[in-house]
Design a protein around this motif. Structure first.
Motif, PDB file in Angstrom:
ATOM      1  N   ILE A   1      -5.702  -3.716  -1.342  1.00  0.00           N
ATOM      2  CA  ILE A   1      -4.570  -4.622  -1.541  1.00  0.00           C
ATOM      3  C   ILE A   1      -3.573  -3.974  -2.495  1.00  0.00           C
ATOM      4  O   ILE A   1      -3.576  -4.210  -3.693  1.00  0.00           O
ATOM      5  CB  ILE A   1      -5.021  -5.996  -2.076  1.00  0.00           C
ATOM      6  N   GLY A   2      -2.747  -3.102  -1.960  1.00  0.00           N
ATOM      7  CA  GLY A   2      -1.661  -2.555  -2.757  1.00  0.00           C
ATOM      8  C   GLY A   2      -2.027  -1.343  -3.592  1.00  0.00           C
ATOM      9  O   GLY A   2      -2.986  -0.635  -3.329  1.00  0.00           O
ATOM     10  N   LYS A   3      -1.193  -1.135  -4.614  1.00  0.00           N
ATOM     11  CA  LYS A   3      -1.299   0.060  -5.451  1.00  0.00           C
ATOM     12  C   LYS A   3      -0.957  -0.278  -6.891  1.00  0.00           C
ATOM     13  O   LYS A   3      -0.386  -1.318  -7.186  1.00  0.00           O
ATOM     14  CB  LYS A   3      -0.333   1.126  -4.950  1.00  0.00           C
ATOM     15  N   THR A   4      -1.299   0.660  -7.756  1.00  0.00           N
ATOM     16  CA  THR A   4      -0.892   0.618  -9.150  1.00  0.00           C
ATOM     17  C   THR A   4      -0.208   1.941  -9.451  1.00  0.00           C
ATOM     18  O   THR A   4      -0.742   3.007  -9.148  1.00  0.00           O
ATOM     19  CB  THR A   4      -2.102   0.433 -10.085  1.00  0.00           C
ATOM     20  N   VAL A   5       0.988   1.862 -10.006  1.00  0.00           N
ATOM     21  CA  VAL A   5       1.686   3.047 -10.491  1.00  0.00           C
ATOM     22  C   VAL A   5       1.592   2.989 -12.008  1.00  0.00           C
ATOM     23  O   VAL A   5       1.850   1.946 -12.610  1.00  0.00           O
ATOM     24  CB  VAL A   5       3.159   3.079 -10.039  1.00  0.00           C
ATOM     25  N   TRP A   6       1.181   4.086 -12.630  1.00  0.00           N
ATOM     26  CA  TRP A   6       0.980   4.066 -14.079  1.00  0.00           C
ATOM     27  C   TRP A   6       1.590   5.296 -14.742  1.00  0.00           C
ATOM     28  O   TRP A   6       1.768   6.329 -14.118  1.00  0.00           O
ATOM     29  CB  TRP A   6      -0.504   3.942 -14.428  1.00  0.00           C
ATOM     30  N   VAL A   7       1.922   5.100 -16.007  1.00  0.00           N
ATOM     31  CA  VAL A   7       2.408   6.188 -16.860  1.00  0.00           C
ATOM     32  C   VAL A   7       1.624   6.148 -18.164  1.00  0.00           C
ATOM     33  O   VAL A   7       1.129   5.093 -18.574  1.00  0.00           O
ATOM     34  CB  VAL A   7       3.922   6.087 -17.172  1.00  0.00           C
ATOM     35  N   GLU A   8       1.495   7.298 -18.794  1.00  0.00           N
ATOM     36  CA  GLU A   8       0.889   7.369 -20.121  1.00  0.00           C
ATOM     37  C   GLU A   8       1.829   8.125 -21.050  1.00  0.00           C
ATOM     38  O   GLU A   8       2.466   9.099 -20.643  1.00  0.00           O
ATOM     39  CB  GLU A   8      -0.466   8.073 -20.072  1.00  0.00           C
ATOM     40  N   LEU A   9       1.903   7.625 -22.267  1.00  0.00           N
ATOM     41  CA  LEU A   9       2.680   8.271 -23.316  1.00  0.00           C
ATOM     42  C   LEU A   9       1.749   8.561 -24.483  1.00  0.00           C
ATOM     43  O   LEU A   9       1.027   7.672 -24.943  1.00  0.00           O
ATOM     44  CB  LEU A   9       3.813   7.360 -23.801  1.00  0.00           C
TER      45      LEU A   9
ATOM     46  N   ARG B   1       0.808  -1.226   0.000  1.00  0.00           N
ATOM     47  CA  ARG B   1       0.000   0.000   0.000  1.00  0.00           C
ATOM     48  C   ARG B   1       0.840   1.275   0.000  1.00  0.00           C
ATOM     49  O   ARG B   1       0.321   2.352  -0.239  1.00  0.00           O
ATOM     50  CB  ARG B   1      -0.908   0.016   1.230  1.00  0.00           C
ATOM     51  N   ARG B   2       2.113   1.154   0.306  1.00  0.00           N
ATOM     52  CA  ARG B   2       2.981   2.345   0.396  1.00  0.00           C
ATOM     53  C   ARG B   2       3.169   2.965  -0.987  1.00  0.00           C
ATOM     54  O   ARG B   2       3.640   2.326  -1.907  1.00  0.00           O
ATOM     55  CB  ARG B   2       4.328   1.958   0.984  1.00  0.00           C
ATOM     56  N   LEU B   3       2.780   4.228  -1.098  1.00  0.00           N
ATOM     57  CA  LEU B   3       2.895   4.930  -2.371  1.00  0.00           C
ATOM     58  C   LEU B   3       4.308   5.473  -2.543  1.00  0.00           C
ATOM     59  O   LEU B   3       4.972   5.820  -1.564  1.00  0.00           O
ATOM     60  CB  LEU B   3       1.884   6.074  -2.436  1.00  0.00           C
ATOM     61  N   PRO B   4       4.777   5.545  -3.773  1.00  0.00           N
ATOM     62  CA  PRO B   4       6.115   6.092  -3.993  1.00  0.00           C
ATOM     63  C   PRO B   4       6.164   7.568  -3.620  1.00  0.00           C
ATOM     64  O   PRO B   4       5.193   8.300  -3.809  1.00  0.00           O
ATOM     65  CB  PRO B   4       6.346   5.894  -5.495  1.00  0.00           C
TER      66      PRO B   4
END
Length: 151
Positions: free
Chosen positions: A126-134, A89-92
Protein backbone atom coordinates in the motif's frame (compact mmCIF):
# COMPACT_ATOMS: atom_id res chain seq x y z
CA UNK A 1 19.52 12.55 28.00
CA UNK A 2 17.46 9.47 27.23
CA UNK A 3 18.80 7.26 24.43
CA UNK A 4 15.45 6.65 22.74
CA UNK A 5 14.46 8.56 19.61
CA UNK A 6 11.87 11.34 19.77
CA UNK A 7 9.16 10.98 17.11
CA UNK A 8 6.13 12.87 15.86
CA UNK A 9 3.71 11.55 13.24
CA UNK A 10 0.86 13.51 11.70
CA UNK A 11 -1.68 12.42 9.10
CA UNK A 12 -3.77 14.66 6.91
CA UNK A 13 -5.89 14.74 3.81
CA UNK A 14 -3.81 15.50 0.73
CA UNK A 15 -6.71 17.48 -0.63
CA UNK A 16 -6.73 20.01 2.23
CA UNK A 17 -4.99 23.16 0.98
CA UNK A 18 -3.33 24.04 4.29
CA UNK A 19 -1.99 20.60 5.17
CA UNK A 20 1.60 21.26 4.13
CA UNK A 21 1.72 24.51 6.09
CA UNK A 22 0.30 22.82 9.18
CA UNK A 23 2.92 20.08 8.94
CA UNK A 24 5.71 22.65 8.65
CA UNK A 25 4.36 24.50 11.69
CA UNK A 26 4.19 21.28 13.73
CA UNK A 27 7.71 20.32 12.67
CA UNK A 28 9.11 23.74 13.59
CA UNK A 29 7.55 23.52 17.05
CA UNK A 30 9.23 20.15 17.60
CA UNK A 31 12.54 21.34 16.16
CA UNK A 32 12.53 24.29 18.57
CA UNK A 33 11.56 22.09 21.53
CA UNK A 34 14.20 19.52 20.61
CA UNK A 35 16.93 22.14 20.31
CA UNK A 36 17.70 21.42 16.67
CA UNK A 37 20.01 24.14 15.33
CA UNK A 38 18.16 26.75 13.28
CA UNK A 39 20.05 26.14 10.03
CA UNK A 40 19.40 22.38 10.27
CA UNK A 41 15.73 23.02 11.13
CA UNK A 42 15.42 25.37 8.13
CA UNK A 43 16.84 22.72 5.80
CA UNK A 44 14.65 20.00 7.31
CA UNK A 45 11.55 22.18 7.02
CA UNK A 46 12.30 22.84 3.35
CA UNK A 47 12.77 19.11 2.68
CA UNK A 48 9.57 18.24 4.59
CA UNK A 49 7.69 20.79 2.52
CA UNK A 50 9.10 19.39 -0.71
CA UNK A 51 8.21 15.79 0.19
CA UNK A 52 4.68 16.69 1.29
CA UNK A 53 4.01 18.94 -1.68
CA UNK A 54 5.10 16.19 -4.05
CA UNK A 55 2.93 13.63 -2.28
CA UNK A 56 -0.08 15.94 -2.48
CA UNK A 57 0.56 17.02 -6.06
CA UNK A 58 1.76 13.87 -7.80
CA UNK A 59 0.69 10.80 -5.87
CA UNK A 60 -2.52 9.31 -7.18
CA UNK A 61 -4.29 7.60 -4.33
CA UNK A 62 -7.73 6.27 -3.54
CA UNK A 63 -10.22 8.66 -1.90
CA UNK A 64 -10.13 8.46 1.87
CA UNK A 65 -6.40 7.71 2.05
CA UNK A 66 -4.34 10.12 4.07
CA UNK A 67 -0.72 11.16 3.75
CA UNK A 68 1.44 10.86 6.85
CA UNK A 69 4.59 12.69 7.82
CA UNK A 70 6.94 11.47 10.53
CA UNK A 71 10.05 13.12 11.90
CA UNK A 72 12.38 11.38 14.29
CA UNK A 73 15.32 12.79 16.20
CA UNK A 74 17.80 10.14 17.30
CA UNK A 75 20.10 11.99 19.72
CA UNK A 76 22.63 9.19 20.16
CA UNK A 77 23.20 9.05 16.39
CA UNK A 78 22.91 12.81 15.90
CA UNK A 79 20.37 12.14 13.16
CA UNK A 80 17.07 13.70 12.09
CA UNK A 81 14.91 11.57 9.78
CA UNK A 82 11.82 12.84 7.94
CA UNK A 83 9.43 10.41 6.24
CA UNK A 84 6.38 11.07 4.08
CA UNK A 85 4.11 8.16 3.24
CA UNK A 86 1.27 7.97 0.75
CA UNK A 87 -0.88 5.21 -0.73
CA UNK A 88 0.56 5.42 -4.24
CA UNK A 89 3.04 2.73 -5.28
CA UNK A 90 4.68 4.88 -7.98
CA UNK A 91 8.18 5.79 -6.87
CA UNK A 92 9.58 9.23 -7.61
CA UNK A 93 11.84 9.43 -10.67
CA UNK A 94 14.39 12.13 -11.37
CA UNK A 95 13.75 14.17 -14.47
CA UNK A 96 15.71 16.81 -16.29
CA UNK A 97 14.09 20.19 -15.68
CA UNK A 98 14.69 22.91 -18.23
CA UNK A 99 15.50 26.49 -17.27
CA UNK A 100 11.87 27.47 -17.93
CA UNK A 101 10.28 24.65 -15.90
CA UNK A 102 8.60 25.68 -12.65
CA UNK A 103 8.81 22.14 -11.29
CA UNK A 104 10.98 19.06 -11.60
CA UNK A 105 13.87 19.87 -9.29
CA UNK A 106 12.62 18.26 -6.09
CA UNK A 107 14.83 15.17 -6.17
CA UNK A 108 17.84 17.35 -6.99
CA UNK A 109 16.99 19.37 -3.89
CA UNK A 110 16.88 16.19 -1.77
CA UNK A 111 20.23 15.06 -3.16
CA UNK A 112 21.83 18.46 -2.57
CA UNK A 113 20.56 19.10 0.97
CA UNK A 114 19.98 15.75 2.67
CA UNK A 115 22.73 13.58 4.12
CA UNK A 116 20.92 10.69 2.43
CA UNK A 117 17.47 9.95 1.04
CA UNK A 118 15.60 7.02 -0.45
CA UNK A 119 12.22 5.36 -0.86
CA UNK A 120 10.69 2.27 0.69
CA UNK A 121 7.68 0.27 -0.42
CA UNK A 122 5.17 0.23 2.42
CA UNK A 123 4.06 -3.07 3.98
CA UNK A 124 1.32 -5.00 2.19
CA UNK A 125 1.96 -3.09 -1.05
CA UNK A 126 0.00 0.00 0.00
CA UNK A 127 2.08 2.87 -1.29
CA UNK A 128 5.53 4.14 -0.47
CA UNK A 129 7.55 6.16 1.98
CA UNK A 130 10.04 8.75 0.79
CA UNK A 131 12.55 9.69 3.48
CA UNK A 132 15.49 11.99 4.08
CA UNK A 133 18.09 12.04 6.84
CA UNK A 134 20.06 15.00 8.10
CA UNK A 135 23.12 14.59 10.28
CA UNK A 136 23.30 17.07 13.15
CA UNK A 137 26.60 18.85 13.67
CA UNK A 138 28.78 16.59 15.85
CA UNK A 139 29.26 19.12 18.63
CA UNK A 140 25.50 19.63 18.88
CA UNK A 141 24.34 16.01 18.68
CA UNK A 142 25.19 15.34 22.32
CA UNK A 143 23.19 18.31 23.58
CA UNK A 144 20.13 18.10 21.33
CA UNK A 145 16.80 16.66 22.38
CA UNK A 146 13.64 17.57 24.27
CA UNK A 147 14.40 19.99 27.06
CA UNK A 148 17.97 20.56 25.81
CA UNK A 149 19.53 23.69 24.46
CA UNK A 150 21.66 23.62 21.33
CA UNK A 151 23.50 26.79 22.15
Amino acid sequence: MPNQPFTTTISFSPRAPRSVGRARHAFRADADAWGIPEDTADTAELLLSELLTNACRYAKYPPGRDISATWTLTPTAGLLRIEVSDANRRLPKPRQATADDEAGRGLELLTALATTWSTDVRPFGIGKTVWVELKLPTELAATTGPGRSSG
